[in-house]
Design a protein around this motif. Structure first.
Motif, PDB file in Angstrom:
ATOM      1  N   GLY A 151       4.464   1.884  61.166  1.00  0.00           N
ATOM      2  CA  GLY A 151       4.453   3.988  60.258  1.00  0.00           C
ATOM      3  C   GLY A 151       5.515   4.216  60.810  1.00  0.00           C
ATOM      4  N   ARG A 152       5.809   5.469  60.385  1.00  0.00           N
ATOM      5  CA  ARG A 152       6.977   6.289  60.074  1.00  0.00           C
ATOM      6  C   ARG A 152       6.426   7.722  60.455  1.00  0.00           C
ATOM      7  N   VAL A 153       7.175   8.871  60.850  1.00  0.00           N
ATOM      8  CA  VAL A 153       7.578   9.872  61.699  1.00  0.00           C
ATOM      9  C   VAL A 153       8.739  10.161  60.588  1.00  0.00           C
ATOM     10  N   PRO A 154       8.946  11.661  59.482  1.00  0.00           N
ATOM     11  CA  PRO A 154       9.386  11.882  58.921  1.00  0.00           C
ATOM     12  C   PRO A 154      10.557  12.315  59.760  1.00  0.00           C
ATOM     13  N   ASP A 155      11.183  12.805  61.340  1.00  0.00           N
ATOM     14  CA  ASP A 155      11.907  12.898  61.503  1.00  0.00           C
ATOM     15  C   ASP A 155      13.762  13.169  60.820  1.00  0.00           C
ATOM     16  N   ARG A 156      14.401  13.965  61.863  1.00  0.00           N
ATOM     17  CA  ARG A 156      15.882  14.077  61.154  1.00  0.00           C
ATOM     18  C   ARG A 156      16.476  12.464  61.246  1.00  0.00           C
ATOM     19  N   GLN A 157      16.661  12.002  62.143  1.00  0.00           N
ATOM     20  CA  GLN A 157      17.181  11.464  61.872  1.00  0.00           C
ATOM     21  C   GLN A 157      16.950  10.034  61.000  1.00  0.00           C
ATOM     22  N   TRP A 158      15.642   9.872  60.851  1.00  0.00           N
ATOM     23  CA  TRP A 158      14.525   9.345  59.534  1.00  0.00           C
ATOM     24  C   TRP A 158      15.242   9.661  58.760  1.00  0.00           C
ATOM     25  N   LYS A 159      15.313  11.063  58.435  1.00  0.00           N
ATOM     26  CA  LYS A 159      16.010  11.271  57.002  1.00  0.00           C
ATOM     27  C   LYS A 159      17.242  10.895  57.251  1.00  0.00           C
ATOM     28  N   LEU A 160      18.190  10.842  57.767  1.00  0.00           N
ATOM     29  CA  LEU A 160      19.765  10.304  58.184  1.00  0.00           C
ATOM     30  C   LEU A 160      19.870   8.969  57.674  1.00  0.00           C
ATOM     31  N   ASP A 161      19.064   8.786  58.278  1.00  0.00           N
ATOM     32  CA  ASP A 161      19.585   7.203  57.927  1.00  0.00           C
ATOM     33  C   ASP A 161      18.620   6.580  56.822  1.00  0.00           C
ATOM     34  N   TYR A 162      17.361   6.780  56.115  1.00  0.00           N
ATOM     35  CA  TYR A 162      17.732   6.925  55.294  1.00  0.00           C
ATOM     36  C   TYR A 162      18.430   7.179  53.875  1.00  0.00           C
ATOM     37  N   TRP A 163      19.092   8.717  54.061  1.00  0.00           N
ATOM     38  CA  TRP A 163      19.873   8.745  53.119  1.00  0.00           C
ATOM     39  C   TRP A 163      20.950   7.734  52.946  1.00  0.00           C
ATOM     40  N   LYS A 164      21.026   7.257  54.025  1.00  0.00           N
ATOM     41  CA  LYS A 164      22.338   6.376  54.122  1.00  0.00           C
ATOM     42  C   LYS A 164      22.017   5.105  53.123  1.00  0.00           C
ATOM     43  N   ALA A 165      21.498   4.917  53.560  1.00  0.00           N
ATOM     44  CA  ALA A 165      20.918   4.028  52.897  1.00  0.00           C
ATOM     45  C   ALA A 165      20.509   3.430  50.904  1.00  0.00           C
ATOM     46  N   ASN A 166      19.865   4.558  50.688  1.00  0.00           N
ATOM     47  CA  ASN A 166      20.047   4.885  49.172  1.00  0.00           C
ATOM     48  C   ASN A 166      21.080   5.997  48.841  1.00  0.00           C
ATOM     49  N   LYS A 167      21.352   6.322  49.500  1.00  0.00           N
ATOM     50  CA  LYS A 167      23.243   7.362  48.646  1.00  0.00           C
ATOM     51  C   LYS A 167      23.910   7.036  47.998  1.00  0.00           C
ATOM     52  N   ASP A 168      23.941   5.801  47.950  1.00  0.00           N
ATOM     53  CA  ASP A 168      25.326   4.633  46.731  1.00  0.00           C
ATOM     54  C   ASP A 168      24.155   4.516  45.469  1.00  0.00           C
ATOM     55  N   ALA A 169      22.880   4.322  45.481  1.00  0.00           N
ATOM     56  CA  ALA A 169      21.937   4.678  44.266  1.00  0.00           C
ATOM     57  C   ALA A 169      21.851   6.160  43.792  1.00  0.00           C
ATOM     58  N   TRP A 170      21.296   6.724  44.268  1.00  0.00           N
ATOM     59  CA  TRP A 170      21.204   8.103  44.047  1.00  0.00           C
ATOM     60  C   TRP A 170      22.536   8.707  43.473  1.00  0.00           C
ATOM     61  N   CYS A 171      23.849   8.240  43.649  1.00  0.00           N
ATOM     62  CA  CYS A 171      24.462   8.654  43.589  1.00  0.00           C
ATOM     63  C   CYS A 171      24.696   8.221  42.160  1.00  0.00           C
ATOM     64  N   LYS A 172      24.249   7.200  42.001  1.00  0.00           N
ATOM     65  CA  LYS A 172      25.175   6.455  40.217  1.00  0.00           C
ATOM     66  C   LYS A 172      24.070   6.839  39.545  1.00  0.00           C
ATOM     67  N   TYR A 173      22.733   7.328  39.837  1.00  0.00           N
ATOM     68  CA  TYR A 173      21.731   7.347  38.987  1.00  0.00           C
ATOM     69  C   TYR A 173      21.598   9.182  39.363  1.00  0.00           C
ATOM     70  N   GLY A 174      21.740   9.659  39.509  1.00  0.00           N
ATOM     71  CA  GLY A 174      21.657  10.653  39.720  1.00  0.00           C
ATOM     72  C   GLY A 174      22.694  12.045  38.623  1.00  0.00           C
ATOM     73  N   ASP A 175      21.958  12.987  37.990  1.00  0.00           N
ATOM     74  CA  ASP A 175      22.306  13.092  36.762  1.00  0.00           C
ATOM     75  C   ASP A 175      22.202  14.644  36.941  1.00  0.00           C
ATOM     76  N   LYS A 176      22.871  16.105  37.165  1.00  0.00           N
ATOM     77  CA  LYS A 176      22.795  17.458  36.675  1.00  0.00           C
ATOM     78  C   LYS A 176      22.185  17.873  36.253  1.00  0.00           C
ATOM     79  N   ASP A 177      21.912  17.626  34.429  1.00  0.00           N
ATOM     80  CA  ASP A 177      21.487  18.005  33.939  1.00  0.00           C
ATOM     81  C   ASP A 177      20.863  17.064  32.475  1.00  0.00           C
ATOM     82  N   GLY A 178      20.129  15.900  33.718  1.00  0.00           N
ATOM     83  CA  GLY A 178      19.429  14.949  32.843  1.00  0.00           C
ATOM     84  C   GLY A 178      17.948  15.297  33.398  1.00  0.00           C
ATOM     85  N   SER A 179      17.304  14.166  33.575  1.00  0.00           N
ATOM     86  CA  SER A 179      15.548  14.391  33.447  1.00  0.00           C
ATOM     87  C   SER A 179      15.859  14.686  34.957  1.00  0.00           C
TER      88      SER A 179
END
Length: 799
Positions: free
Chosen positions: A464-492
């Motif tokens: 299961g999962r308790v989405p605390d601060r540590q999980w948020k940090l770990d999840y961000w590190k794991a997905n940051k590159d993909a988010w930064c590549k796909y993200g667009d401030k003025d996009g969809s």
């Protein structure tokens, strides 16, 4: 005078002769030394090894121990069947690799040549099932459903079937007593692999090439105890392979028997009621999606409240474990593992995880008290709560006024928990958290045992999962590159979310805490976790590691090793707070969101406590949860894409309690019809010869128990109920077809017609949201991992 030198007298020639003589003598000396070493010094050792070349081993498989329910009813045992096997070694010596023989054999067995050949091919990375993953040097079973007539044909025409045998063998059987399938709890067997043999060769329990090993469930967890030890007889043979004597023999030692805490009668009721609830949900209209509910999977757990022992555990869709006995066919394997199968091999009670919805609210209630808030309040249960311009609504904008935390549980008021969690988030520093933030709401969830395995004695449990601060940090590190590549401030919309996640996805925002407080957001739990939590609420606050195994009994019955329940912690609440929560949950069953499902219940004799929950899942219909307990049992049911908590799961859970306690339609208690009014404390009786006495069980306990009347179960929700369980969203129980476990006669008829057994094809797979599934609800800004419906102010179904 001649110019020819005198051969043999030249000094140079003489030197050469001396060198040659020395080399010859050296070689003779080396050879003599080696012969002395082999013949004299190591002669005995090599003689012993050489004699071994004239010894052949014959393995007698050990009889595997039985798996029994708490009263001694066999859930898994053995029976003697005629097994047709093929020697791959003999087949490979033939010019066509045995193709002609296998084709002829297929005709006798009523199988296709392809089916037979797939059985004897070896598994590797490129070969899909079915295939043989055991040793290529042992006989490979082709079928264990041979008729005496077929076996006689093969034996009488042995010259037509070289390398083929037809012999009686003890094989595993899953009898499904009283139609209790119990598939995911029991597991199944398959041949040991060479890799497993090598890995276990130096352990206290090595494998033989003929061994069958457990692959899941109890068969795997207790494989060492159940397997026993195969017997080996060694025969001396001459150079022609003829037996000239018996060297030695080690008799086979049968495996021990495992007694479980499962009650086959209650197990059948649980499976049946889960199926009925799912079928009924599929007939109901979902106003949010404007279609009927899919109700694609579900699970239910019945647990002893004081010990954590599991009385029943059902997962749907399910399968027939007998399909694996004797080797599984390609059609059966595809039906069990293909995308359309909805993966029935999964035990969703311990492996299915989803957002818990409002059954989670007992945890933020305890957290709030621990953080210093009064249980009595009062707290404003307003119709909505705003954060930075973002509106979070109560169901249908209901306003219950100033209420206590207990009343907030009864009516499942979201805005009370929104406000408390938001206040705590701000006290911890908000978007700029303090160095030593208290994080009471997240800390308490961990103390309740969430976010980790419960320790149940079944393999492959998820955390299961308790989405605390540590999980948020770990999840961000794991997905940051993909988010930064796909993200667009003025996009969809999705691109904007990815852009924000790239920049600030590691922050725990107000919206995250608000969603978390009502069991939403990125929170994930399993049914076994919530059953453990509610059992602890019932027993005074002790958290137990759930157990299915109850005792291991030796084959002769002389040694009984009991498996004692283990407590691993206490709930982080005082006795006073526990009593207040207990009273509130009783109020849920008598005057709150579950009251209309417990109309007519004998509350004075058997106090009932409950909490309903309905969780939103991104891209899917709502998940139904229903968590309950009495002083004896904790029962938790969930149905993916099934609708509301009390609507979809409520009737089924009520019917399970009716069966346990013998509650009749008018609310009276008939003790004679009660299956298990109190947990089974004693072990089955063992005879002097080691046999375990088994009581009789009816053909179908689901047809023999009292049922609550429709009026008792479907009364109109009372004032103060959470609209989650609005009458328009309610479902009545029905029946979902389940696999015909153990129906071997049908399988044999199908086999003779060239067909195969069809395990139950469950509906498509459902479940909770996973990382990457898209946005969730927001906090006034383009959200990370939040559902866009929250961003528009639409409230999820809360309970």
């Amino acid at each position: 005078m001649t110019n020819i030198p005198e051969t043999g007298r030249s000094p140079r020639v003489q030197i050469r002769l001396v060198v040659i003589q020395v080399l010859v003598l050296s070689l003779l000396g080396t050879l003599g030394g080696r012969l002395w070493y082999l013949q004299i010094r190591e002669g005995d050792q090599y003689a012993k090894e050489a004699s071994g070349n004239h010894v052949q081993q014959v393995v007698q498989p050990a009889v595997r121990g039985s798996i029994l329910d708490a009263r001694g009813v066999p859930l898994a045992d053995n029976e003697t069947r005629l097994v047709v096997s093929a020697s791959r070694t003999d087949l490979m010596k033939m010019k066509d690799d045995g193709e002609a023989v296998l084709t002829k054999l297929a005709g006798v067995l009523g199988m296709t040549p392809k089916e037979v050949m797939e059985k004897v091919r070896l598994c590797d990375a490129e070969t899909p099932q079915p295939c043989w993953n055991g040793s290529p040097y042992q006989p490979i079973p082709i079928t264990d459903e041979t008729t005496p007539k077929q076996a006689l044909q093969i034996r009488e025409r042995a010259e037509d079937f070289p390398g083929i045998t037809a012999e009686p063998q003890a094989v595993r059987r899953y009898p499904s007593p009283g139609k209790a399938n119990t598939a995911q709890v029991l597991g199944y067997l398959s041949p040991v692999t060479d890799e497993e043999i090598q890995k276990a060769q130096d352990t206290s329990s090595p494998y033989l090439r003929s061994d069958q090993v457990g692959r899941s469930g109890l068969e795997r967890q207790y494989d060492k105890q159940l397997r026993g030890k195969a017997g080996v007889t060694r025969y001396e043979v001459d150079k022609l392979g003829r037996v000239i004597g018996q060297a030695e023999a080690d008799p086979a030692q049968p495996g021990a028997n495992l007694v479980t805490s499962i009650d086959a009668r209650v197990q059948r009721i649980a499976e049946y009621e889960l199926n009925e609830a799912m079928k009924a949900a599929r007939k109901e209209h979902d106003r949010n999606t404007n279609r009927t509910y899919e109700a694609d999977s579900g699970a239910v757990v019945v647990m002893e409240a004081r010990t954590g022992r599991v009385v029943a555990m059902a997962s749907n869709p399910t399968y027939d474990p007998n399909a694996w006995v004797g080797g599984i066919s390609s059609k059966d394997y595809a039906r069990l593992t293909g995308k359309k199968s909805n993966y029935p091999l999964l035990n969703r009670a311990i492996q299915g995880q989803s957002a818990p919805g409002s059954i989670f609210k007992v945890i933020p209630t305890a957290a709030a008290v621990n953080a210093g808030y009064s249980f009595e309040g009062p707290y404003a249960c307003t119709s909505s709560y705003s954060i930075g311009g973002q509106v979070f609504k109560n169901f249908e904008s209901q306003d219950h006024g100033a209420i206590s935390l207990g009343r907030a549980l009864e009516v499942s008021c979201d805005t009370v928990f929104y406000r408390l969690s938001h206040e705590e988030w701000k006290r911890d520093g908000g978007n700029k958290p303090k160095k030593n933030a208290k994080d009471w709401f997240y800390k308490t969830a961990h103390q309740f045992g969430l976010g980790k395995e419960t320790g149940i004695d079944l393999p492959n449990e998820v955390t299961g999962r308790v989405p605390d601060r540590q999980w948020k940090l770990d999840y961000w590190k794991a997905n940051k590159d993909a988010w930064c590549k796909y993200g667009d401030k003025d996009g969809s919309y999705a691109e904007k979310i990815a852009y924000e996640n790239c920049l600030e996805g590691n922050r725990l925002r107000a919206g995250d805490s608000v969603n978390y407080s009502i069991g939403q957001g990125d929170t994930l739990v399993t049914p076994i976790q919530m059953a453990t939590v509610y059992a602890a609420l019932a027993n005074g606050g002790t958290l137990h590691s759930p157990t299915v195994g109850k005792a291991v009994i030796s084959p002769d019955g002389k040694t009984v090793t009991e498996i004692e329940p283990e407590a691993y912690g206490k709930l982080p609440i005082t006795k006073k707070t526990l009593a207040e929560i207990d009273e509130a949950l009783e109020g849920v069953a008598t005057r709150g969101t579950a009251a209309w499902r417990f109309g007519g219940w004998p509350q004075d004799e058997i106090p009932m406590h409950a909490k309903t929950g309905t969780a939103e899942v991104h891209g899917k219909q709502t998940t139904s949860w229903f968590a309950t307990y009495t002083e004896d049992y904790s029962i938790v049911m969930t149905i993916s894409q099934g609708g509301t908590g009390s609507g979809a799961s409520g009737p089924a859970v009520r019917n399970i309690y009716n069966a346990l306690y013998g509650v009749a339609e008018d609310g009276t208690i008939d003790k004679k019809k009660a299956l298990l009014p109190e947990p089974q404390k004693t072990l089955p009786k063992v005879g002097t010869d080691g046999t375990i006495k088994s009581p009789k069980i009816s053909k179908d306990p689901a047809r023999d128990r009292p049922t609550a009347s429709p009026d008792a179960q479907a009364t109109t929700p009372q004032d103060g109920q959470d609209g989650q369980d609005d009458p328009a969203d309610q479902q009545q129980a029905g029946t979902v077809p389940s696999p015909e476990a153990g129906n071997r006669d049908t399988r044999r008829r199908d086999r003779r017609r060239g067909g195969g057994r069809r395990p139950g094809d469950g509906p498509r797979r459902g479940g909770g949201r996973r990382p990457g599934d898209g946005p969730r609800r927001g906090d006034g800004r383009p959200g990370r991992h939040r559902h866009h419906r929250r961003a528009t102010g639409t409230r999820r179904a809360a309970s």
